[in-house]
Write an enzyme that holds these catalytic residues in place. Structure first.
Site, PDB file in Angstrom:
ATOM      1  N   ALA A 263       0.780  -1.245   0.013  1.00 51.23           N
ATOM      2  CA  ALA A 263       0.237   0.117  -0.071  1.00 51.23           C
ATOM      3  C   ALA A 263       0.991   1.125   0.049  1.00 51.23           C
ATOM      4  O   ALA A 263       2.013   1.205   0.503  1.00 51.23           O
ATOM      5  CB  ALA A 263      -0.912  -0.181   1.188  1.00 51.23           C
TER       6      ALA A 263
ATOM      7  N   GLY B 156       0.637  -4.894   0.866  1.00 54.49           N
ATOM      8  CA  GLY B 156      -0.320  -5.276   0.128  1.00 54.49           C
ATOM      9  C   GLY B 156      -0.118  -5.737  -1.117  1.00 54.49           C
ATOM     10  O   GLY B 156      -1.300  -6.604  -1.717  1.00 54.49           O
TER      11      GLY B 156
HETATM   12  C1  LIG Z   1      10.526  -2.509  -2.274  1.00 48.91           C
HETATM   13  C2  LIG Z   1      11.720  -1.521  -1.979  1.00 48.91           C
HETATM   14  C3  LIG Z   1      12.748  -2.760  -1.246  1.00 48.91           C
HETATM   15  C4  LIG Z   1      12.443  -1.339  -3.218  1.00 48.91           C
HETATM   16  O1  LIG Z   1      13.541  -0.792  -3.067  1.00 48.91           O
HETATM   17  P1  LIG Z   1      14.427   0.222  -4.184  1.00 48.91           P
HETATM   18  O2  LIG Z   1      15.646   0.903  -3.568  1.00 48.91           O
HETATM   19  O3  LIG Z   1      14.785  -0.795  -5.437  1.00 48.91           O
HETATM   20  O4  LIG Z   1      13.328   1.413  -4.692  1.00 48.91           O
HETATM   21  P2  LIG Z   1      12.734   2.603  -3.972  1.00 48.91           P
HETATM   22  O5  LIG Z   1      12.800   2.493  -2.561  1.00 48.91           O
HETATM   23  O6  LIG Z   1      13.691   3.844  -4.528  1.00 48.91           O
HETATM   24  O7  LIG Z   1      11.359   2.594  -4.660  1.00 48.91           O
HETATM   25  C5  LIG Z   1      11.162   3.290  -5.913  1.00 48.91           C
HETATM   26  C6  LIG Z   1      10.044   4.278  -5.786  1.00 48.91           C
HETATM   27  O8  LIG Z   1       8.811   3.776  -5.253  1.00 48.91           O
HETATM   28  C7  LIG Z   1       8.479   4.110  -4.230  1.00 48.91           C
HETATM   29  N1  LIG Z   1       7.778   3.126  -3.415  1.00 48.91           N
HETATM   30  C8  LIG Z   1       8.151   1.951  -3.009  1.00 48.91           C
HETATM   31  N2  LIG Z   1       7.268   1.258  -2.291  1.00 48.91           N
HETATM   32  C9  LIG Z   1       6.344   2.215  -1.909  1.00 48.91           C
HETATM   33  C10 LIG Z   1       5.274   2.278  -1.048  1.00 48.91           C
HETATM   34  N3  LIG Z   1       4.886   0.751  -0.631  1.00 48.91           N
HETATM   35  N4  LIG Z   1       4.488   3.045  -1.182  1.00 48.91           N
HETATM   36  C11 LIG Z   1       4.713   4.169  -1.571  1.00 48.91           C
HETATM   37  N5  LIG Z   1       6.010   4.407  -2.436  1.00 48.91           N
HETATM   38  C12 LIG Z   1       6.565   3.318  -2.404  1.00 48.91           C
HETATM   39  C13 LIG Z   1       9.634   4.652  -3.464  1.00 48.91           C
HETATM   40  O9  LIG Z   1       9.344   5.622  -2.653  1.00 48.91           O
HETATM   41  C14 LIG Z   1      10.601   5.275  -4.539  1.00 48.91           C
HETATM   42  O10 LIG Z   1       9.786   6.497  -4.926  1.00 48.91           O
HETATM   43  P3  LIG Z   1      10.710   7.790  -5.284  1.00 48.91           P
HETATM   44  O11 LIG Z   1       9.814   8.849  -5.657  1.00 48.91           O
HETATM   45  O12 LIG Z   1      11.401   8.103  -4.018  1.00 48.91           O
HETATM   46  O13 LIG Z   1      11.642   7.424  -6.249  1.00 48.91           O
HETATM   47  C15 LIG Z   1      11.416  -0.447  -1.175  1.00 48.91           C
HETATM   48  O14 LIG Z   1      10.719   0.248  -2.038  1.00 48.91           O
HETATM   49  C16 LIG Z   1      10.287  -0.707  -0.193  1.00 48.91           C
HETATM   50  O15 LIG Z   1      10.832  -1.188   0.875  1.00 48.91           O
HETATM   51  N6  LIG Z   1       9.250  -0.207  -0.212  1.00 48.91           N
HETATM   52  C17 LIG Z   1       8.302  -0.489   0.974  1.00 48.91           C
HETATM   53  C18 LIG Z   1       7.845  -1.801   1.220  1.00 48.91           C
HETATM   54  C19 LIG Z   1       6.806  -1.971   2.145  1.00 48.91           C
HETATM   55  O16 LIG Z   1       7.027  -1.449   3.119  1.00 48.91           O
HETATM   56  N7  LIG Z   1       5.571  -2.424   1.978  1.00 48.91           N
HETATM   57  C20 LIG Z   1       4.588  -2.431   2.809  1.00 48.91           C
HETATM   58  C21 LIG Z   1       3.440  -1.445   2.855  1.00 48.91           C
HETATM   59  S1  LIG Z   1       2.381  -1.424   4.015  1.00 48.91           S
HETATM   60  C22 LIG Z   1       1.196  -2.113   3.522  1.00 48.91           C
HETATM   61  O17 LIG Z   1       1.114  -2.634   2.514  1.00 48.91           O
HETATM   62  C23 LIG Z   1      -0.102  -2.404   4.197  1.00 48.91           C
HETATM   63  C24 LIG Z   1      -1.218  -3.228   3.788  1.00 48.91           C
HETATM   64  O18 LIG Z   1      -0.998  -4.505   4.264  1.00 48.91           O
HETATM   65  C25 LIG Z   1      -2.510  -2.914   4.154  1.00 48.91           C
HETATM   66  C26 LIG Z   1      -3.237  -2.348   2.738  1.00 48.91           C
HETATM   67  C27 LIG Z   1      -4.574  -2.195   3.370  1.00 48.91           C
HETATM   68  C28 LIG Z   1      -5.320  -1.222   2.535  1.00 48.91           C
HETATM   69  C29 LIG Z   1      -5.491  -1.535   1.059  1.00 48.91           C
HETATM   70  C30 LIG Z   1      -6.014  -0.850   0.296  1.00 48.91           C
HETATM   71  C31 LIG Z   1      -5.200   0.049  -0.299  1.00 48.91           C
HETATM   72  C32 LIG Z   1      -5.498   1.556  -0.419  1.00 48.91           C
HETATM   73  C33 LIG Z   1      -4.275   2.558  -0.237  1.00 48.91           C
HETATM   74  C34 LIG Z   1      -4.772   3.720   0.372  1.00 48.91           C
HETATM   75  C35 LIG Z   1      -4.089   4.854   0.056  1.00 48.91           C
HETATM   76  C36 LIG Z   1      -4.951   6.212   0.286  1.00 48.91           C
HETATM   77  C37 LIG Z   1      -4.804   6.967  -0.776  1.00 48.91           C
HETATM   78  O19 LIG Z   1      -4.221   7.012  -1.792  1.00 48.91           O
HETATM   79  O20 LIG Z   1      -5.086   8.270  -0.448  1.00 48.91           O
END
Ligand SMILES: CC(C)(COP(=O)(O)OP(=O)(O)OC[C@H]1O[C@@H](n2cnc3c(N)ncnc32)[C@H](O)[C@@H]1OP(=O)(O)O)[C@@H](O)C(=O)NCCC(=O)NCCSC(=O)C[C@@H](O)CCCCCCCCCCCCC(=O)O
Length: 543
Positions: free
Chosen positions: A349, A394
């Protein structure tokens, strides 16, 4: 005039026709020398025939002893030079006149003077082939039908020069191979193709002019005229390049425009869409040659690659809308979900969007995520995740809501929410536990560890892993295979497997019995069983 006694048969060309001829000749008791462009191809074909004989043993149609003896009579050889002791050589090379003329001259030079030389040509003048040899009286056409071991007919074609003894000896040999013989004089298309090719071309003209779809034309022919397959299915089976070559011979040699080839046929051949052997013709075929209903497999691509396809409200809302549309689509039979770009399926997410949410807002978004998961789980068609990179939080949960997952070797899975001070909110806790077991799910959710594709395969999170460039193709193959099965049966299997997880086993078994019974009386149940008994592929309609 005395004619030769046939003991050893040479077969030139180890493709589908040549291999079939070699098989029936060896089964009839002849020693068979099989040649192709090199010994390797001939040896491969010989092993394939031995495997076919093994299958006949398994089916109880041949004894193990007979299969072994037949296989022993099949000798792969390096080339035409090995045909010196053959009493009969049957040429079964590609339908190309220049090639056949060259091969005929070479066989003639290598063979003993009294041996007979036949061509399996389906359209080329046997008189012309005979004329390049020094034994024109011992040449004739021996046109087997495809697949040779199953088809009962051999069309014997007399060249102008063919001696009566040659004809008699070859007729006896064909009958010894279990075939019924019809005799044709040497005329364009002989008997069978003279009738068949204009009929196939007429079906193609009907498609070209928009009179009907290939499916309607084939169904009309099958149910109205009673052949085992429709004209366009048959053209795909023969090979559209072969059909075109024969149509051209008929048109050029007879000179009547009623034999001209349709532009549609020419264009399909130009495109390389030559039918079943090329994977596409009037229909599309999978690697096993099974017809794949086109347009029956849909793909959803999570498309926000600059943020690793992180799930925001827009993306999830759009997904919800598209899935509702898919639920109303009566044609789709399988759905693939994948991620855009080569880095991620979905990295979870959108953390930036979630960071300022209040509890009630988070609840609303969690509910939207769950609604999407439920949509995928309760669609009547299977949903397959093709995980091409990160599937975290997510993203992993989205994949878990699919019926099963295939992944690229680069894929990474995890529920890292604890790193953010939250827990999975999109079904991760419970679906993960159901997929990989409670212990492994606890460890992944408590540690936030990210695992690679190999480990995901080992613990049963994914069903298969593939090279990144092959992933989508492999998943499409699986989806296409599912699309050939009975859609009602697949839907019931999906429903019972899902609902059965949440109830005690006796209740789950009761669900299965009800679903099993509900399928009886459907068109698909009747078609599936009739197809098996009729030894033909089933054509399911989803009713
Ligand atoms: C995956 C990574 C390890 C990759 O690392 P890497 O170094 O290769 O790449 P970057 O980190 O530079 O990523 C490139 C770029 O992408 C952005 N980004 C990556 N992941 C996310 C993310 N999860 N959210 C937002 N942006 C992300 C990053 O910031 C970079 O952008 P930039 O502008 O700087 O170039 C590494 O990226 C990583 O570790 N990512 C996070 C992984 C993570 O922790 N994931 C878990 C997230 S929590 C989650 O998923 C909760 C769910 O269980 C629950 C969801 C319930 C709701 C479901 C419905 C969804 C509704 C969403 C609500 C949104 C509300 C709204 O839009 O208003």
């Amino acid at each position: 005039m005395m004619t030769i006694e046939i003991r050893t048969v040479g077969v030139l060309g180890a493709g589908q026709m040549g291999s079939g001829i070699a098989q029936v000749a060896a089964t009839a008791g002849y020693t068979v020398k099989l040649a192709d462009v090199d010994l390797e191809r001939a040896t491969k074909a010989t092993s394939k025939i031995a495997a076919m004989l093994g299958k006949l043993v398994e089916k109880g149609k041949l004894t193990a002893e007979a299969a072994e003896a037949t296989a022993k009579r099949l000798i792969p050889v390096a080339g035409i030079a090995d045909f010196g002791d053959c009493d009969l050589v049957i040429e079964a090379a590609t339908e190309n006149v220049d090639l056949k003329l060259k091969l005929f001259a070479a066989c003639d030079a290598a063979m003993k003077p009294d041996a007979l030389l036949a061509s399996n040509t389906s359209s080329i003048s046997v008189t012309k082939l005979a004329a390049v040899t020094k034994r024109p009286g011992k040449v004739l056409g021996m046109h087997f039908m495809n697949p040779v071991p199953l088809m009962r007919l051999v069309e014997i074609v007399k060249a102008v020069q063919t001696e009566p003894e040659t004809y008699t000896t070859i007729k006896e040999a064909a009958e010894k191979m279990g075939k019924t013989v019809v005799t044709s004089n040497d005329a364009p298309g002989f008997l069978v193709n003279r009738i068949l090719i204009p009929m196939l071309c007429e079906a193609m003209f009907a498609v070209q002019e928009g009179v009907g779809t290939p499916e309607d034309i084939d169904t009309g022919a099958k149910l109205g005229l009673n052949p085992p397959m429709g004209p366009l299915e048959l053209a795909d089976l023969i090979g559209l390049d072969t059909v075109l070559a024969i149509a051209n011979v008929l048109y050029t040699d007879i000179g009547d425009t009623k034999y001209r080839a349709p532009t549609l046929l020419k264009n399909l051949v130009r495109a390389g869409w030559v039918g079943k052997k090329g994977g596409r013709g009037f229909y599309v075929y999978d690697e096993k040659g099974q017809k794949v209903p086109e347009g029956f497999v849909g793909t959803i691509t999570l498309n926000r690659p600059d943020k690793l396809n992180a799930l925001n409200a827009e993306l999830v809302g759009e997904l919800h809308r598209v899935l509702a549309e898919i639920r109303r689509d009566k044609d789709l039979r399988a759905l693939i979900v994948t991620g855009a770009g080569d880095k991620a399926f979905a990295a979870g997410a959108d953390i930036a969007a979630m960071s300022t949410m209040t509890g009630p807002e988070a609840k609303a978004f969690g509910e939207l995520g769950h609604a999407v998961g439920a949509q995928m789980e309760t669609l009547a068609i299977p949903v397959i995740a093709a995980v091409n990179g990160f599937a975290l939080g997510g993203g992993c949960e989205m994949a878990l809501a699919c019926d099963f997952i295939h992944a690229s070797t680069k894929a990474k899975f995890g529920q890292p929410e604890v790193n953010l001070g939250v827990i999975p909110g999109f079904g991760g806790t419970n679906r993960l536990a159901r997929r990989v077991g409670i212990g492994r799910a606890r460890e992944l959710c408590f540690t936030g560890d990210v695992i690679g594709a190999e480990e995901a395969l080992r613990i049963g999170l994914v069903n298969g892993i593939h090279a990144p460039e092959e992933l989508l193709g492999k998943v499409k193959e699986i989806a296409a295979k599912i699309a050939t099965k009975g859609p009602l049966a697949v839907a019931q299997a999906k429903r019972v497997l899902l609902r059965g997880l949440d109830v005690p086993l006796p209740t789950a078994n009761e669900l299965e019995v009800q679903a099993f019974a509900a399928l009886f009386g459907s068109e698909d149940q009747r078609e599936g069983m009739a197809a098996f008994l009729g030894k033909r592929p089933a054509n399911f309609v989803g009713r």
